[in-house]
Write an enzyme that holds these catalytic residues in place. Structure first.
Site, PDB file in Angstrom:
ATOM      1  N   ASN A  88      -3.902   8.332  11.766  1.00  0.00           N
ATOM      2  CA  ASN A  88      -5.038   8.905  12.476  1.00  0.00           C
ATOM      3  C   ASN A  88      -5.590   7.856  13.419  1.00  0.00           C
ATOM      4  OD1 ASN A  88      -4.892  11.329  10.959  1.00  0.00           O
ATOM      5  ND2 ASN A  88      -6.034  10.385   9.288  1.00  0.00           N
ATOM      6  N   GLU A  96     -11.222   7.311   9.780  1.00  0.00           N
ATOM      7  CA  GLU A  96     -12.464   6.931   9.091  1.00  0.00           C
ATOM      8  C   GLU A  96     -12.599   5.420   8.974  1.00  0.00           C
ATOM      9  OE1 GLU A  96     -12.584   8.830   5.266  1.00  0.00           O
ATOM     10  OE2 GLU A  96     -12.230  10.811   6.125  1.00  0.00           O
ATOM     11  N   VAL A  97     -11.497   4.749   8.677  1.00  0.00           N
ATOM     12  CA  VAL A  97     -11.525   3.294   8.476  1.00  0.00           C
ATOM     13  C   VAL A  97     -10.841   2.632   9.678  1.00  0.00           C
ATOM     14  CG1 VAL A  97     -10.845   1.387   6.985  1.00  0.00           C
ATOM     15  CG2 VAL A  97     -11.478   3.594   5.964  1.00  0.00           C
ATOM     16  N   HIS A 101      -3.885   1.933   9.612  1.00  0.00           N
ATOM     17  CA  HIS A 101      -3.174   2.235   8.374  1.00  0.00           C
ATOM     18  C   HIS A 101      -2.324   3.461   8.591  1.00  0.00           C
ATOM     19  CE1 HIS A 101      -7.113   4.187   8.400  1.00  0.00           C
ATOM     20  NE2 HIS A 101      -6.556   5.206   7.767  1.00  0.00           N
TER      21      HIS A 101
HETATM   22  P1  5GP Z   1      -8.362   7.719   7.734  1.00  0.00           P
HETATM   23  O1  5GP Z   1      -9.185   8.975   7.675  1.00  0.00           O
HETATM   24  O2  5GP Z   1      -9.132   6.565   8.311  1.00  0.00           O
HETATM   25  O3  5GP Z   1      -7.017   7.906   8.350  1.00  0.00           O
HETATM   26  O4  5GP Z   1      -8.041   7.369   6.213  1.00  0.00           O
HETATM   27  C1  5GP Z   1      -8.824   6.512   5.439  1.00  0.00           C
HETATM   28  C2  5GP Z   1      -8.351   6.674   4.023  1.00  0.00           C
HETATM   29  O5  5GP Z   1      -8.834   5.588   3.263  1.00  0.00           O
HETATM   30  C3  5GP Z   1      -8.837   7.960   3.341  1.00  0.00           C
HETATM   31  O6  5GP Z   1      -7.728   8.751   2.947  1.00  0.00           O
HETATM   32  C4  5GP Z   1      -9.657   7.445   2.158  1.00  0.00           C
HETATM   33  O7  5GP Z   1      -9.502   8.236   1.000  1.00  0.00           O
HETATM   34  C5  5GP Z   1      -9.122   6.043   1.971  1.00  0.00           C
HETATM   35  N1  5GP Z   1     -10.081   5.117   1.402  1.00  0.00           N
HETATM   36  C6  5GP Z   1     -11.376   4.961   1.810  1.00  0.00           C
HETATM   37  N2  5GP Z   1     -11.978   4.007   1.077  1.00  0.00           N
HETATM   38  C7  5GP Z   1     -11.047   3.535   0.196  1.00  0.00           C
HETATM   39  C8  5GP Z   1     -11.075   2.527  -0.822  1.00  0.00           C
HETATM   40  O8  5GP Z   1     -12.078   1.857  -1.068  1.00  0.00           O
HETATM   41  N3  5GP Z   1      -9.931   2.339  -1.534  1.00  0.00           N
HETATM   42  C9  5GP Z   1      -8.786   3.052  -1.281  1.00  0.00           C
HETATM   43  N4  5GP Z   1      -7.727   2.783  -2.054  1.00  0.00           N
HETATM   44  N5  5GP Z   1      -8.728   4.015  -0.321  1.00  0.00           N
HETATM   45  C10 5GP Z   1      -9.846   4.247   0.404  1.00  0.00           C
END
Ligand code: 5GP
Length: 116
Positions: A88, A96-97, A101
């Site tokens: 994403n 989100e992060v 990744h």
């Molecule tokens: P994005 O939406 O940014 O592509 O995905 C971020 C992902 O990070 C989400 O699927 C969320 O569940 C995961 N995530 C967020 N915080 C943490 C955390 O503290 N530990 C782990 N293992 N995954 C996380």
């Protein structure tokens, strides 16, 4: 620390995570809110905020992310039936992060890629 993120803390072992792979370039750990029986995140050890921020000098780490994802899919036993690898990017991509990744998803039929 410049460009410190939640995932940097996981890479350094400062926040607990179920780490399934770590090498000189990338770290892989299970997503805390899995969307499939296998849901693993593969991240660069050094922060690249988004795929849009990756440059030519990041090609080795980008390649390693994909290679590790394929190896982990085999190790998880989902390679034969198939799986999805997803990145994403930024707001419209639903990121989100802001630490690059890829998501490795498998272990069930995942359906169409996006809703129409
Ligand atoms: P994005 O939406 O940014 O592509 O995905 C971020 C992902 O990070 C989400 O699927 C969320 O569940 C995961 N995530 C967020 N915080 C943490 C955390 O503290 N530990 C782990 N293992 N995954 C996380």
């Amino acid at each position: 620390m410049a460009q410190d993120t939640l995932f940097s803390k996981i890479v350094r072992g400062e926040i607990p995570a179920d780490i399934v792979h770590q090498d000189d370039l990338v770290t892989a750990f299970r997503d805390i809110r899995p969307l499939a029986p296998t849901h693993i995140l593969v991240v660069p050890n050094q922060v690249i905020p988004t795929l849009a921020d990756a440059s030519a000098s990041d090609e080795a780490v980008l390649g390693r992310m994909l290679r590790v994802a394929a190896d982990l899919a085999a190790a998880e036993g989902v390679a034969e039936d198939g799986y999805r690898v997803m990145i994403n990017c930024r707001d419209h991509g639903g990121q989100e992060v802001y630490h690059l990744h890829l998501h490795l998803l498998g272990g069930r039929p995942l359906g169409p890629m996006t809703r129409r």
